[in-house]
Scaffold this active site. Structure first.
Site, mmCIF file in Angstrom:
data_model
loop_
_atom_site.group_PDB
_atom_site.id
_atom_site.type_symbol
_atom_site.label_atom_id
_atom_site.label_comp_id
_atom_site.label_asym_id
_atom_site.label_seq_id
_atom_site.Cartn_x
_atom_site.Cartn_y
_atom_site.Cartn_z
ATOM 1 C CG HIS A 99 -9.004 7.077 43.472
ATOM 2 N ND1 HIS A 99 -9.902 7.962 43.997
ATOM 3 C CD2 HIS A 99 -7.972 7.555 42.885
ATOM 4 C CE1 HIS A 99 -9.351 9.002 43.145
ATOM 5 N NE2 HIS A 99 -8.311 9.000 42.706
ATOM 6 C CB CYS A 118 -4.691 8.501 40.930
ATOM 7 S SG CYS A 118 -3.084 8.010 41.987
#
Length: 214
Positions: A99, A118
């Site tokens: 992301h 992440c």
């Protein structure tokens, strides 16, 4: 053939936050995503902050919602969202995805382990353009003006390999990086067990140990 490279920010070295090593297939790009906070992060970090400062959620654009009889937290889309303006999904059991991030300053650090697992991308717009085959202006428009949480299916099967290497080639030379997750010692033990105790193997392992422990 290398198509694109960039710096990333990965999970912190603490157990439970380390980025896992695995492979999967990318399926979806989400523009202007919500951040659906995991229960662990909510219980350990966000709920205590809200109790200490009742205005914390409003200040940081968090909201609560009901799911399966449980109160969950999500952060509203926008430039200040922790996921930035685009995320890339390859469904997996580790709940890891790629992301954008609003905190670009961290990419200037030598050691970039600041996430909960992440992976934050230095060049998310360029990556979205490559993944979807879209021109750069279309990607920028989607990141700025598309409806919130807009999902776009990836047009072709795109394998994803999350790997961990502390040795790599750069400009034709072998270089050694930081063993952030302390995995090299386990790798050496596994290689030694498989290779047996031939003299040349023992000598090679000893040389490798010296390099790793420098």
């Amino acid at each position: 053939k290398k198509a694109l490279d960039m710096k990333v920010i990965v999970g912190e070295e603490y157990e439970g936050r380390r980025t896992a090593v695995f492979s999967d297939t990318m399926t979806t790009v989400v523009f202007r995503p919500y951040w659906f906070v995991t229960d662990d992060i909510a219980n350990q970090e966000l709920w205590p902050k809200q109790r200490a400062n009742p205005g914390y959620f409003a200040e940081h654009r968090y909201e609560t919602f009901q799911e399966g009889g449980q109160t969950r937290i999500r952060q509203k889309p926008g430039p200040e969202n922790s996921l930035g303006l685009v995320k890339f999904l390859f469904p997996n059991g580790f709940n890891i995805y790629l992301h954008d991030t609003p905190n670009d300053a961290l990419f200037a650090k030598d050691v970039r382990a600041f996430s909960h697992g992440c992976i934050r991308l230095e060049k998310p717009a360029e990556f979205a353009s490559w993944v979807l085959g879209w021109p750069a202006d279309s990607v920028r428009r989607a990141m700025q003006t598309e409806p919130d949480d807009k999902e776009v299916k990836v047009p072709r099967r795109l394998p994803v390999y999350i790997t961990y290497f502390t040795a790599y080639l750069q400009d034709g030379r072998l270089r050694w990086g930081n063993d952030l997750y302390d995995r090299d010692a386990d790798m050496i033990r596994a290689m030694t067990a498989e290779a047996g105790q031939k003299p040349e193997t023992v000598q090679a392992v000893q040389a490798l140990r010296q390099l790793v422990t420098r």
